[in-house]
Design a protein around this motif. Structure first.
Motif, PDB file in Angstrom:
ATOM      1  N   ALA A 133       0.815  -1.220   0.000  1.00 42.70           N
ATOM      2  CA  ALA A 133       0.000   0.000   0.000  1.00 42.70           C
ATOM      3  C   ALA A 133       0.845   1.265   0.000  1.00 42.70           C
ATOM      4  N   SER A 134       0.215   2.356  -0.474  1.00 48.07           N
ATOM      5  CA  SER A 134       0.847   3.673  -0.487  1.00 48.07           C
ATOM      6  C   SER A 134      -0.073   4.684   0.182  1.00 48.07           C
ATOM      7  N   MET A 135       0.541   5.691   0.828  1.00 51.14           N
ATOM      8  CA  MET A 135      -0.257   6.720   1.508  1.00 51.14           C
ATOM      9  C   MET A 135      -1.012   7.582   0.504  1.00 51.14           C
ATOM     10  N   PHE A 136      -0.382   7.922  -0.651  1.00 49.31           N
ATOM     11  CA  PHE A 136      -1.108   8.659  -1.682  1.00 49.31           C
ATOM     12  C   PHE A 136      -0.981   7.905  -3.000  1.00 49.31           C
ATOM     13  N   THR A 137      -1.922   8.136  -3.903  1.00 43.80           N
ATOM     14  CA  THR A 137      -1.979   7.369  -5.143  1.00 43.80           C
ATOM     15  C   THR A 137      -0.799   7.721  -6.039  1.00 43.80           C
ATOM     16  N   ARG A 138       0.009   6.728  -6.376  1.00 44.93           N
ATOM     17  CA  ARG A 138       1.202   6.960  -7.180  1.00 44.93           C
ATOM     18  C   ARG A 138       1.638   5.660  -7.850  1.00 44.93           C
ATOM     19  N   ALA A 139       2.568   5.784  -8.801  1.00 48.88           N
ATOM     20  CA  ALA A 139       3.190   4.612  -9.404  1.00 48.88           C
ATOM     21  C   ALA A 139       4.365   4.182  -8.531  1.00 48.88           C
ATOM     22  N   VAL A 140       4.493   2.886  -8.288  1.00 48.66           N
ATOM     23  CA  VAL A 140       5.548   2.370  -7.420  1.00 48.66           C
ATOM     24  C   VAL A 140       6.339   1.287  -8.139  1.00 48.66           C
ATOM     25  N   GLY A 141       7.589   1.172  -7.755  1.00 48.31           N
ATOM     26  CA  GLY A 141       8.366   0.032  -8.188  1.00 48.31           C
ATOM     27  C   GLY A 141       7.993  -1.166  -7.338  1.00 48.31           C
TER      28      GLY A 141
END
Length: 373
Positions: A133-141
């Motif tokens: 999970a991420s705190m804000f919506t973004r693209a992650v590796g």
């Protein structure tokens, strides 16, 4: 004197009470008595003995038989310590509990070394799957280690092919809804955006929300034949940036409506409008996103589009559970992006343009304050 510690009832204790072997007890409690032709009388004795002794089967033993531990890992950057995004964990915990599962939560603080260690530890503990999970919506590796387990991305998408399902907010539809609120109120001109500008660098870096909210707003307004009069970008969406952008706006425009890209920007914009005696919504309509707690405390209460964090956490667990079943051959699986609707909270900050005071001029109660970075 200290009290005695109650001894855990063992499978052999049930076997002795029922007058059968421990293997028979294990098979009966696993629901295989009829399949293996264990007599109905023996099955009744085992079940009665287990009930009388309040026997609880071992999760470890059960996991060895089924290959399932009924635990899920939840690894994030700063979701657990964020007041805004913490509802994702609440939704995930509730959905896991309903399925008889336990959630193991770990936070990386954005550090790659912590991320790798947490994922390794959870997999070593035999979790059935992982929510990343991420705190804000973004693209992650996506870490390579996630290939070793069923996994779902929450509030993020893979930066490249990863073969994982993502659960994200429907930001495009949210942008449409924010613009539609103004259109439904009768606004056709004097609409300004604060938070995203016209250039690629006029928004927080890596923000998917900025791009998708903008696309939704532009689509709704374009379909209605309405144009945005100005756009002012902010590299961070904080109150001071909203205030500064509003000061620049008011130097050249008398706005009828402003769409802010989050509630913190709206707080700064509201202050700048108050400084020049423009009243919301009588003089200027104000719409925003996120539905942070401050949105209901502002006066007037802020019309905003809410982030569906709790629903996202719940859907992530439901999706991961389906992925786990699919890998065991029970259900079909497919990689997809699941977009969760963002609820519109209509409150008090929007009014028809006909209610405007036509003779009102901008008249500062005091000079607009300079805002230092």
């Amino acid at each position: 004197m200290g009290g005695t510690v109650a001894q855990r009832v063992r499978l052999v204790d049930v076997a002795q009470r029922a007058g059968v072997s421990p293997t028979t007890v294990s098979l009966v409690l696993a629901g295989r008595g009829a399949e293996l032709r264990i007599s109905a009388d023996a099955q009744r004795r085992v079940m009665a003995a287990a009930e009388e002794l309040a026997y609880r089967s071992s999760r470890v033993s059960a996991s060895l038989r089924t290959g399932r531990t009924h635990t899920l890992g939840f690894v994030s950057d700063t979701v657990a310590t964020s007041r805004l995004a913490g509802d994702m964990i609440q939704g995930a915990v509730e959905a896991a509990r309903e399925r008889g599962m336990m959630l193991l939560i770990g936070e990386t603080e954005g550090r790659a070394d912590l991320e790798s260690g947490l994922l390794e530890t959870m997999l070593d503990r035999g979790v059935d799957g992982i929510i990343f999970a991420s705190m804000f919506t973004r693209a992650v590796g996506v870490p390579d280690i996630l290939a070793r387990s069923p996994a779902v991305l929450l509030n993020c998408v893979a930066d490249g092919p990863a073969g994982l399902t993502s659960v994200v907010p429907d930001e495009f539809a949210a942008g449409r809804d924010a613009a539609q609120v103004l259109l439904d109120a009768g606004h056709r001109e004097g609409i300004h955006l604060i938070g995203v500008g016209s250039g690629p660098g006029d928004a927080p870096p890596g923000s998917i929300a900025a791009a998708e909210r903008t696309a939704g707003i532009d689509t709704a307004l374009s379909e209605a034949g309405v144009e945005v009069l100005s756009r002012r970008g902010c590299l961070d969406w904080l109150p001071e940036h909203g205030y500064r952008a509003a000061v620049e706006l008011l130097a050249g425009h008398r706005p009828q409506a402003v769409i802010c890209f989050n509630d913190r920007l709206a707080l700064g914009v509201l202050q700048a409008l108050n400084d020049v005696r423009l009243v919301v919504p009588e003089d200027v309509s104000l719409v925003s996103f996120d539905d942070q707690p401050i949105a209901q405390w502002l006066r007037p209460k802020l019309t905003t589009v809410a982030l569906p964090h709790q629903a996202m956490g719940r859907v992530a667990v439901e999706t991961l559970a389906a992925e786990i079943d699919a890998q065991q051959g029970d259900l079909p699986s497919g990689v997809r992006t699941i977009r969760i609707p963002m609820p519109l909270r209509v409150r008090e900050s929007v009014a028809p343009p006909s209610s405007r005071r036509p003779d009102h001029r901008i008249s500062p109660t005091h000079p607009l304050r300079p805002v230092t970075p």
